[in-house]
Motif scaffolding. Structure first.
Motif, PDB file in Angstrom:
ATOM      1  N   GLN A  12      42.536 -18.914  15.773  1.00 56.61           N
ATOM      2  CA  GLN A  12      42.505 -18.766  14.318  1.00 56.61           C
ATOM      3  C   GLN A  12      42.825 -17.334  13.910  1.00 56.61           C
ATOM      4  O   GLN A  12      42.611 -16.400  14.703  1.00 56.61           O
ATOM      5  N   PRO A  13      43.327 -17.146  12.712  1.00 54.36           N
ATOM      6  CA  PRO A  13      43.563 -15.764  12.238  1.00 54.36           C
ATOM      7  C   PRO A  13      42.298 -14.923  12.362  1.00 54.36           C
ATOM      8  O   PRO A  13      41.190 -15.387  12.054  1.00 54.36           O
ATOM      9  N   GLY A  14      42.488 -13.703  12.825  1.00 53.61           N
ATOM     10  CA  GLY A  14      41.360 -12.820  13.075  1.00 53.61           C
ATOM     11  C   GLY A  14      40.785 -12.937  14.471  1.00 53.61           C
ATOM     12  O   GLY A  14      39.931 -12.136  14.859  1.00 53.61           O
ATOM     13  N   GLY A  15      41.260 -13.910  15.227  1.00 58.27           N
ATOM     14  CA  GLY A  15      40.740 -14.137  16.566  1.00 58.27           C
ATOM     15  C   GLY A  15      41.366 -13.231  17.615  1.00 58.27           C
ATOM     16  O   GLY A  15      42.161 -12.337  17.300  1.00 58.27           O
ATOM     17  N   ALA A  16      40.986 -13.479  18.860  1.00 55.85           N
ATOM     18  CA  ALA A  16      41.434 -12.643  19.973  1.00 55.85           C
ATOM     19  C   ALA A  16      41.863 -13.510  21.148  1.00 55.85           C
ATOM     20  O   ALA A  16      41.375 -14.635  21.322  1.00 55.85           O
ATOM     21  N   LEU A  17      42.756 -12.963  21.938  1.00 55.93           N
ATOM     22  CA  LEU A  17      43.184 -13.587  23.180  1.00 55.93           C
ATOM     23  C   LEU A  17      43.477 -12.495  24.188  1.00 55.93           C
ATOM     24  O   LEU A  17      43.855 -11.376  23.815  1.00 55.93           O
ATOM     25  N   LYS A  64      49.985  -1.627  17.467  1.00 51.47           N
ATOM     26  CA  LYS A  64      49.100  -0.468  17.490  1.00 51.47           C
ATOM     27  C   LYS A  64      47.764  -0.771  16.815  1.00 51.47           C
ATOM     28  O   LYS A  64      47.720  -1.322  15.716  1.00 51.47           O
ATOM     29  N   GLY A  65      46.693  -0.415  17.501  1.00 51.31           N
ATOM     30  CA  GLY A  65      45.361  -0.599  16.957  1.00 51.31           C
ATOM     31  C   GLY A  65      44.786  -1.993  17.149  1.00 51.31           C
ATOM     32  O   GLY A  65      43.598  -2.201  16.903  1.00 51.31           O
ATOM     33  N   ARG A  66      45.627  -2.938  17.570  1.00 48.77           N
ATOM     34  CA  ARG A  66      45.146  -4.309  17.755  1.00 48.77           C
ATOM     35  C   ARG A  66      45.296  -4.806  19.183  1.00 48.77           C
ATOM     36  O   ARG A  66      44.515  -5.642  19.629  1.00 48.77           O
ATOM     37  N   PHE A  67      46.338  -4.336  19.870  1.00 44.62           N
ATOM     38  CA  PHE A  67      46.625  -4.807  21.221  1.00 44.62           C
ATOM     39  C   PHE A  67      46.369  -3.679  22.219  1.00 44.62           C
ATOM     40  O   PHE A  67      46.581  -2.494  21.908  1.00 44.62           O
ATOM     41  N   THR A  68      45.958  -4.056  23.416  1.00 46.96           N
ATOM     42  CA  THR A  68      45.764  -3.092  24.489  1.00 46.96           C
ATOM     43  C   THR A  68      46.387  -3.640  25.760  1.00 46.96           C
ATOM     44  O   THR A  68      46.049  -4.748  26.193  1.00 46.96           O
ATOM     45  N   ILE A  69      47.282  -2.854  26.342  1.00 49.39           N
ATOM     46  CA  ILE A  69      47.884  -3.231  27.621  1.00 49.39           C
ATOM     47  C   ILE A  69      47.147  -2.496  28.727  1.00 49.39           C
ATOM     48  O   ILE A  69      46.777  -1.322  28.580  1.00 49.39           O
ATOM     49  N   HIS A  83      43.620  -8.413  19.576  1.00 48.67           N
ATOM     50  CA  HIS A  83      42.558  -8.623  18.594  1.00 48.67           C
ATOM     51  C   HIS A  83      43.167  -8.759  17.215  1.00 48.67           C
ATOM     52  O   HIS A  83      44.323  -8.415  16.998  1.00 48.67           O
ATOM     53  N   SER A  84      42.361  -9.253  16.285  1.00 50.45           N
ATOM     54  CA  SER A  84      42.784  -9.371  14.881  1.00 50.45           C
ATOM     55  C   SER A  84      44.134 -10.055  14.759  1.00 50.45           C
ATOM     56  O   SER A  84      45.024  -9.605  14.035  1.00 50.45           O
ATOM     57  N   LEU A  85      44.289 -11.145  15.478  1.00 51.18           N
ATOM     58  CA  LEU A  85      45.563 -11.861  15.487  1.00 51.18           C
ATOM     59  C   LEU A  85      45.857 -12.474  14.130  1.00 51.18           C
ATOM     60  O   LEU A  85      44.945 -12.936  13.422  1.00 51.18           O
ATOM     61  N   GLN A  86      47.134 -12.455  13.793  1.00 51.53           N
ATOM     62  CA  GLN A  86      47.600 -12.982  12.517  1.00 51.53           C
ATOM     63  C   GLN A  86      48.702 -14.008  12.769  1.00 51.53           C
ATOM     64  O   GLN A  86      49.315 -14.016  13.845  1.00 51.53           O
ATOM     65  N   ILE A 105      62.573  -8.316  36.172  1.00 56.06           N
ATOM     66  CA  ILE A 105      61.858  -9.553  36.518  1.00 56.06           C
ATOM     67  C   ILE A 105      61.172 -10.069  35.264  1.00 56.06           C
ATOM     68  O   ILE A 105      60.509  -9.292  34.566  1.00 56.06           O
ATOM     69  N   TRP A 106      61.332 -11.348  34.997  1.00 54.70           N
ATOM     70  CA  TRP A 106      60.736 -11.958  33.804  1.00 54.70           C
ATOM     71  C   TRP A 106      59.820 -13.111  34.212  1.00 54.70           C
ATOM     72  O   TRP A 106      60.116 -13.845  35.145  1.00 54.70           O
ATOM     73  N   GLY A 107      58.765 -13.266  33.463  1.00 53.77           N
ATOM     74  CA  GLY A 107      57.929 -14.447  33.600  1.00 53.77           C
ATOM     75  C   GLY A 107      58.472 -15.572  32.732  1.00 53.77           C
ATOM     76  O   GLY A 107      59.454 -15.408  32.002  1.00 53.77           O
ATOM     77  N   GLN A 108      57.799 -16.721  32.821  1.00 53.64           N
ATOM     78  CA  GLN A 108      58.272 -17.897  32.095  1.00 53.64           C
ATOM     79  C   GLN A 108      57.770 -17.931  30.654  1.00 53.64           C
ATOM     80  O   GLN A 108      58.261 -18.715  29.844  1.00 53.64           O
ATOM     81  N   GLY A 109      56.799 -17.086  30.341  1.00 51.29           N
ATOM     82  CA  GLY A 109      56.281 -17.005  28.989  1.00 51.29           C
ATOM     83  C   GLY A 109      55.037 -17.836  28.772  1.00 51.29           C
ATOM     84  O   GLY A 109      54.798 -18.826  29.483  1.00 51.29           O
ATOM     85  N   THR A 110      54.241 -17.415  27.797  1.00 48.57           N
ATOM     86  CA  THR A 110      53.053 -18.171  27.413  1.00 48.57           C
ATOM     87  C   THR A 110      52.988 -18.203  25.886  1.00 48.57           C
ATOM     88  O   THR A 110      53.204 -17.194  25.228  1.00 48.57           O
ATOM     89  N   GLN A 111      52.722 -19.379  25.346  1.00 51.13           N
ATOM     90  CA  GLN A 111      52.745 -19.562  23.891  1.00 51.13           C
ATOM     91  C   GLN A 111      51.438 -19.079  23.275  1.00 51.13           C
ATOM     92  O   GLN A 111      50.348 -19.459  23.733  1.00 51.13           O
ATOM     93  N   VAL A 112      51.573 -18.274  22.238  1.00 49.72           N
ATOM     94  CA  VAL A 112      50.437 -17.868  21.416  1.00 49.72           C
ATOM     95  C   VAL A 112      50.683 -18.384  20.006  1.00 49.72           C
ATOM     96  O   VAL A 112      51.718 -18.081  19.409  1.00 49.72           O
ATOM     97  N   THR A 113      49.747 -19.161  19.505  1.00 48.11           N
ATOM     98  CA  THR A 113      49.856 -19.702  18.157  1.00 48.11           C
ATOM     99  C   THR A 113      48.628 -19.289  17.368  1.00 48.11           C
ATOM    100  O   THR A 113      47.496 -19.560  17.791  1.00 48.11           O
ATOM    101  N   VAL A 114      48.869 -18.615  16.251  1.00 45.59           N
ATOM    102  CA  VAL A 114      47.777 -18.173  15.391  1.00 45.59           C
ATOM    103  C   VAL A 114      47.845 -18.986  14.101  1.00 45.59           C
ATOM    104  O   VAL A 114      48.769 -18.851  13.306  1.00 45.59           O
ATOM    105  N   SER A 115      46.856 -19.838  13.930  1.00 49.01           N
ATOM    106  CA  SER A 115      46.875 -20.745  12.790  1.00 49.01           C
ATOM    107  C   SER A 115      45.469 -21.248  12.503  1.00 49.01           C
ATOM    108  O   SER A 115      44.655 -21.410  13.421  1.00 49.01           O
ATOM    109  N   SER A 116      45.222 -21.498  11.226  1.00 52.42           N
ATOM    110  CA  SER A 116      43.934 -22.076  10.846  1.00 52.42           C
ATOM    111  C   SER A 116      44.041 -23.606  10.786  1.00 52.42           C
ATOM    112  O   SER A 116      43.052 -24.273  10.507  1.00 52.42           O
TER     113      SER A 116
END
Length: 116
Positions: A12-17, A64-69, A83-86, A105-116
């Motif tokens: 959900q919006p505002g959530g974290a992964l 910046k300010g929301r993601f950390t690698i 954090h604070s996903l939109q 080198i690339w990975g296959q990807g992972t889906q991120v969906t931010v939705s209420s």
């Protein structure tokens, strides 16, 4: 030689992964490790990167300010804490490894969906 992303999903919006990128067949310590994302109908964009030997990181303005690698060299894994996903963060997230003189080198990807 491969990268395998995991950790995506629906939030959900505002959530974290936290996304993970597990490397095999090579050592991430010797590579620049990057996270990209690609939203539907848009070009792939760089989100963040980390350079182990320089102990440095880079973030796109949108991250910046929301993601950390981060990286765990013992586990040969790179992470992207978000954090604070939109809704505009909705995309397929890809892990990438680059090093001078070597093919990227690339990975296959992972889906991120931010939705209420």
């Amino acid at each position: 030689v491969q990268l395998v992303e995991s950790g995506g999903g629906l939030v959900q919006p505002g959530g974290a992964l936290q996304l993970s990128c597990a490397a095999s067949g090579f050592t991430i310590r010797s590579y620049i490790m990057r996270w990209y994302r690609q939203a539907p109908g848009k070009e792939r964009e760089l989100v963040a990167h980390i350079i182990s030997i320089l102990d440095s990181t880079y973030y796109a303005d949108s991250a910046k300010g929301r993601f950390t690698i981060s990286r765990d060299n013992d586990k040969n894994t790179v992470y992207l804490q978000m954090h604070s996903l939109q809704p505009e963060d909705t995309a397929v997230y890809y892990c990438n490894a680059v090093r001078t003189g070597r093919l990227a080198i690339w990975g296959q990807g992972t889906q991120v969906t931010v939705s209420s």
